[in-house]
Design an enzyme around this catalytic site. Structure first.
Site, mmCIF file in Angstrom:
data_model
loop_
_atom_site.group_PDB
_atom_site.id
_atom_site.type_symbol
_atom_site.label_atom_id
_atom_site.label_comp_id
_atom_site.label_asym_id
_atom_site.label_seq_id
_atom_site.Cartn_x
_atom_site.Cartn_y
_atom_site.Cartn_z
ATOM 1 N N ASP A 49 22.639 31.594 37.652
ATOM 2 C CA ASP A 49 22.156 30.809 38.667
ATOM 3 C C ASP A 49 21.233 29.758 38.164
ATOM 4 O O ASP A 49 21.035 29.782 36.991
ATOM 5 C CB ASP A 49 21.425 31.776 39.721
ATOM 6 C CG ASP A 49 20.486 31.063 40.945
ATOM 7 O OD1 ASP A 49 21.411 30.499 41.622
ATOM 8 O OD2 ASP A 49 19.314 31.243 41.151
ATOM 9 N N ASP A 51 18.525 27.287 40.340
ATOM 10 C CA ASP A 51 17.198 27.291 40.924
ATOM 11 C C ASP A 51 16.376 28.568 40.762
ATOM 12 O O ASP A 51 16.781 29.526 41.415
ATOM 13 C CB ASP A 51 17.141 26.791 42.321
ATOM 14 C CG ASP A 51 17.750 25.246 42.238
ATOM 15 O OD1 ASP A 51 16.973 24.437 42.095
ATOM 16 O OD2 ASP A 51 18.712 24.956 43.286
ATOM 17 N N ALA A 165 23.783 27.251 44.351
ATOM 18 C CA ALA A 165 23.879 26.701 45.663
ATOM 19 C C ALA A 165 23.133 25.298 45.905
ATOM 20 O O ALA A 165 23.121 24.954 47.085
ATOM 21 C CB ALA A 165 23.451 27.936 46.772
#
Ligand code: C5P
Ligand code: MG
Length: 297
Positions: A49, A51, A165
Site C-alpha cells: 500500500d 499512504d 487507493a
C-alpha cells in the site's frame, strides 16, 4: 521450535523482538520466512500500500498528508474547496478506521468520500504542470529506511507493486522526488485524466478505494506479467482492506503480511492481529520490513 525461533530473532532478526512488534502465530511467521529465504530473491515480489504504509503517519508531531491531501493546496484549489476537502476528511476518515464497522458497512461511505473529492478536484480544474510543485510544497515524507527498502528491491530485481487507493500521479511524483522510482516499481492507483491543455477532466478507469482493492487486484494485478514468476509475496499495508492486494497472484505459495497499526491502536489491535501475520504498533520506520528483506534475499 520456540527455542530455534528465539535464536533466529535474537541473532538474525533482532528487530522482531521489539515491543512494538506483535504476532499472533510466531511459528507461522517463522515457517514462511524460512520458506521464502530458501526460495530466495528470484521468487519474491513485494506488494505494498502507499499512504500511511510507505509514507509516515505522523512526522514531527503533525499528520503526514495522503496523496489526496497533497492536492489540498491553495496552489491548486480555491479556499472554499480546501475547507470542503478538510471537512470531508474529518467526516469520512473516522469511518474508514472505525473498528466497530465491517468493511461492507464502510463501503458505501468510502465510495461517497472518493467520489465527492474527485468531483471537487475536477471542478477546480487542477493543472498537470502544478503537481510537482504541490508535492515539493507538501510535508509528504516516506518512512525512515524507506529509500533503503526501495533500493534493495531494485538491486535484487524484486518487483515492487505499489497498490494505492490514493492518486497515482501524486504518488509517482512523491517517489520520483525521493529518487526511488526504480524500474522494478509497478503502480496500480487512481490516475488523473487531463485534457489537451493539461487540465484535469476525469479520473481514469475503475475507482479504487480502501475496501475494493480485491477487484483491482484481480483485473489489473493479474495483468502484470512481471509478477507471475514470483510465488512468494511480502505484503505491506495499514488497513484491513490492503490484505486483498495479493488476490491477483494466482500462483502464490507463501504470503507474509505486515500491518502498520498507526491509529486507533487499542481499538483495532485484535482485528489486526487476527488478519496480519506481523503487526507493527505506532512504528514510523521501515526497520522490520528491511530486516525481513535482509533475511530473505
Ligand atoms: O495508498 P492508500 O491506499 O493507503 O491510499 C488511500 C488513503 O487515502 C486512504 O486510506 C484514506 O485515508 C486516504 N484518503 C484521503 N482523502 C480522500 C480519500 C482517501 O486522504 N479523499
Ligand atoms: Mg494506506
Amino acid at each position: 521450535i520456540l527455542a530455534i525461533w528465539h535464536q533466529l530473532t535474537k541473532t538474525e532478526i533482532p528487530e522482531l523482538t521489539r515491543v512494538s512488534v506483535m504476532m499472533r502465530e510466531r511459528s507461522r511467521v517463522e515457517d514462511t520466512m524460512y520458506a521464502m529465504q530458501k526460495a530466495g530473491a528470484g521468487s519474491l515480489q513485494v506488494i505494498s500500500d502507499f499512504d500511511m504504509t510507505l509514507t509516515k503517519f505522523a512526522h514531527k508531531g503533525k499528520r503526514v498528508p495522503t496523496t489526496h491531501n497533497i492536492l489540498n493546496n491553495r496552489l491548486l484549489i480555491d479556499d472554499d474547496s480546501t475547507v470542503k476537502m478538510k471537512k470531508l476528511f474529518n467526516t469520512y476518515y473516522p469511518i474508514e478506521i472505525d473498528a466497530s464497522l465491517s468493511p461492507e458497512e464502510k463501503l458505501p461511505y468510502m465510495v461517497e468520500w472518493w467520489t465527492k473529492v474527485h468531483d471537487l478536484l475536477i471542478q477546480q480544474r487542477i493543472r498537470k504542470d502544478e503537481l510537482a510543485r504541490a508535492v515539493r510544497d507538501s510535508n509528504a515524507v516516506l518512512r525512515e529506511g524507506c529509500s533503503a527498502f526501495f533500493d534493495c528491491l531494485a538491486e535484487q530485481r524484486v518487483p515492487l507493486l505499489i497498490f494505492s487507493a490514493g492518486v497515482g500521479d501524486i504518488l509517482e511524483e512523491v517517489i520520483r522526488q525521493n529518487h526511488v522510482f526504480h524500474p522494478n516499481v509497478h503502480i496500480i492507483s487512481n490516475y488523473m485524466d487531463f485534457d489537451h491543455i493539461g487540465v484535469l477532466q476525469a479520473f481514469k478507469g475503475q475507482l479504487i478505494h480502501s475496501y475494493n482493492k480485491r477487484a483491482g487486484a484481480l483485473s489489473q494485478g493479474a495483468a502484470l506479467r512481471e509478477l507471475h514468476g514470483q510465488p512468494n509475496v511480502l505484503l505491506l499495508g495499514d488497513s484491513l482492506g490492503d490484505l486483498s492486494m495479493a488476490d491477483g497472484v494466482s500462483t502464490a505459495q507463501n504470503i507474509l503480511t505486515v500491518g502498520f497499526l498507526n491509529d486507533q491502536v487499542e481499538e483495532r489491535k485484535e482485528s489486526f492481529l487476527n488478519s496480519f501475520d506481523i503487526v507493527l504498533l505506532r512504528d514510523e520506520t521501515m526497520d522490520v520490513p528491511n530486516a525481513i528483506l535482509r533475511f530473505i534475499v
